[in-house]
Design a protein around this motif. Structure first.
Motif, PDB file in Angstrom:
ATOM      1  N   GLY A  27       0.830  -1.206   0.000  1.00 18.51           N
ATOM      2  CA  GLY A  27       0.000   0.000   0.000  1.00 18.51           C
ATOM      3  C   GLY A  27       0.862   1.253   0.000  1.00 18.51           C
ATOM      4  O   GLY A  27       1.985   1.249  -0.493  1.00 18.51           O
ATOM      5  N   ASP A  28       0.345   2.329   0.568  1.00 20.06           N
ATOM      6  CA  ASP A  28       1.070   3.600   0.621  1.00 20.06           C
ATOM      7  C   ASP A  28       2.131   3.522   1.703  1.00 20.06           C
ATOM      8  O   ASP A  28       1.837   3.647   2.898  1.00 20.06           O
ATOM      9  N   THR A  29       3.379   3.332   1.295  1.00 16.24           N
ATOM     10  CA  THR A  29       4.459   3.151   2.273  1.00 16.24           C
ATOM     11  C   THR A  29       4.819   4.446   2.989  1.00 16.24           C
ATOM     12  O   THR A  29       5.436   4.409   4.054  1.00 16.24           O
ATOM     13  N   ILE A  30       4.422   5.576   2.430  1.00 15.54           N
ATOM     14  CA  ILE A  30       4.756   6.863   3.053  1.00 15.54           C
ATOM     15  C   ILE A  30       4.014   7.039   4.369  1.00 15.54           C
ATOM     16  O   ILE A  30       4.566   7.556   5.338  1.00 15.54           O
ATOM     17  N   ILE A  31       2.775   6.584   4.436  1.00 18.29           N
ATOM     18  CA  ILE A  31       1.996   6.744   5.663  1.00 18.29           C
ATOM     19  C   ILE A  31       2.048   5.510   6.559  1.00 18.29           C
ATOM     20  O   ILE A  31       1.430   5.480   7.610  1.00 18.29           O
ATOM     21  N   SER A  32       2.792   4.521   6.163  1.00 14.23           N
ATOM     22  CA  SER A  32       2.909   3.280   6.931  1.00 14.23           C
ATOM     23  C   SER A  32       3.730   3.492   8.198  1.00 14.23           C
ATOM     24  O   SER A  32       4.647   4.318   8.234  1.00 14.23           O
ATOM     25  N   ASP A  33       3.401   2.726   9.237  1.00 15.71           N
ATOM     26  CA  ASP A  33       4.209   2.722  10.457  1.00 15.71           C
ATOM     27  C   ASP A  33       5.621   2.210  10.179  1.00 15.71           C
ATOM     28  O   ASP A  33       6.538   2.478  10.940  1.00 15.71           O
ATOM     29  N   LYS A  34       5.774   1.471   9.098  1.00 21.52           N
ATOM     30  CA  LYS A  34       7.071   0.894   8.742  1.00 21.52           C
ATOM     31  C   LYS A  34       7.795   1.717   7.672  1.00 21.52           C
ATOM     32  O   LYS A  34       8.714   1.220   7.028  1.00 21.52           O
ATOM     33  N   HIS A  35       7.405   2.975   7.507  1.00 22.37           N
ATOM     34  CA  HIS A  35       7.975   3.823   6.457  1.00 22.37           C
ATOM     35  C   HIS A  35       9.510   3.844   6.495  1.00 22.37           C
ATOM     36  O   HIS A  35      10.161   3.657   5.457  1.00 22.37           O
ATOM     37  N   GLU A  36      10.095   4.093   7.665  1.00 21.09           N
ATOM     38  CA  GLU A  36      11.550   4.169   7.763  1.00 21.09           C
ATOM     39  C   GLU A  36      12.201   2.836   7.399  1.00 21.09           C
ATOM     40  O   GLU A  36      13.245   2.814   6.726  1.00 21.09           O
ATOM     41  N   GLU A  37      11.600   1.742   7.817  1.00 22.59           N
ATOM     42  CA  GLU A  37      12.117   0.413   7.476  1.00 22.59           C
ATOM     43  C   GLU A  37      12.063   0.185   5.965  1.00 22.59           C
ATOM     44  O   GLU A  37      13.015  -0.313   5.368  1.00 22.59           O
ATOM     45  N   TYR A  38      10.944   0.574   5.347  1.00 19.14           N
ATOM     46  CA  TYR A  38      10.801   0.416   3.892  1.00 19.14           C
ATOM     47  C   TYR A  38      11.820   1.275   3.138  1.00 19.14           C
ATOM     48  O   TYR A  38      12.373   0.854   2.114  1.00 19.14           O
ATOM     49  N   GLU A  39      12.069   2.480   3.633  1.00 19.91           N
ATOM     50  CA  GLU A  39      13.054   3.351   2.995  1.00 19.91           C
ATOM     51  C   GLU A  39      14.455   2.751   3.090  1.00 19.91           C
ATOM     52  O   GLU A  39      15.220   2.780   2.123  1.00 19.91           O
ATOM     53  N   GLU A  40      14.787   2.219   4.251  1.00 23.65           N
ATOM     54  CA  GLU A  40      16.096   1.581   4.426  1.00 23.65           C
ATOM     55  C   GLU A  40      16.242   0.380   3.485  1.00 23.65           C
ATOM     56  O   GLU A  40      17.288   0.190   2.865  1.00 23.65           O
ATOM     57  N   GLN A  41      15.198  -0.409   3.365  1.00 20.55           N
ATOM     58  CA  GLN A  41      15.231  -1.554   2.453  1.00 20.55           C
ATOM     59  C   GLN A  41      15.428  -1.098   1.011  1.00 20.55           C
ATOM     60  O   GLN A  41      16.229  -1.674   0.259  1.00 20.55           O
TER      61      GLN A  41
END
Length: 158
Positions: A129-143
């Motif tokens: 979904g929308d990774t920008i508003i996700s609680d895991k945003h920082e994790e997704y960015e690092e990945q």
């Protein structure tokens, strides 16, 4: 003073011995070191020195273009449209479904990094979904950052 023809002959002889050219792989940093050593060791004129360094810079730009072109092919082959936009924010790239927007203010190197990053998001997080508003945003960015770095490193090898 060394003539231009003699300088070219010496450059070719020197560069053929440089580790950067072993196995047909050209390492830009090794090439710069070798050319600077050649320039210093052979009393090369400032004019010819500038020509040599400009040629290396041009070669580096061509390699950069090849990386970007390969990423664009990857995007196109997967039905992903890549556009450049004037962003109002400091964002380098944005992803929306099958479209990637890259800031028009980026250098070639920055655009290559941003495109690799956004392509990594597509492969890693297409189902999140929308990774920008996700609680895991920082994790997704690092990945995405790590994967983008891997993609770019692999393009250096290919």
């Amino acid at each position: 003073m060394v003539t231009e023809d003699e300088a070219i002959r010496r450059i070719l002889n020197t560069l053929s011995e440089v580790e950067a050219f072993k196995g047909n792989e050209i390492n830009i940093e090794d090439l710069k070191i070798a050319s600077n050593k050649f320039i210093n060791d052979n009393n090369i004129s400032k004019e010819l020195s500038k020509i040599i360094n400009n040629a290396i810079d041009l070669f580096e730009d061509i390699k950069g273009n090849q990386k970007f072109d390969n990423l664009m092919k990857l995007a196109n082959n997967n039905g992903i449209k890549v556009l450049t936009k004037d962003f109002k924010s400091d964002a380098r790239g944005l992803l929306a479904k099958n479209k990637i927007g890259l800031s028009s203010k980026l250098s070639l190197k920055e655009a290559t990094e941003a495109l690799a990053h956004e392509l990594a998001h597509i492969y890693l997080h297409h189902d999140k979904g929308d990774t920008i508003i996700s609680d895991k945003h920082e994790e997704y960015e690092e990945q995405a950052n790590r994967t983008a770095n891997l993609i770019i490193d692999l393009l250096n090898v290919l």
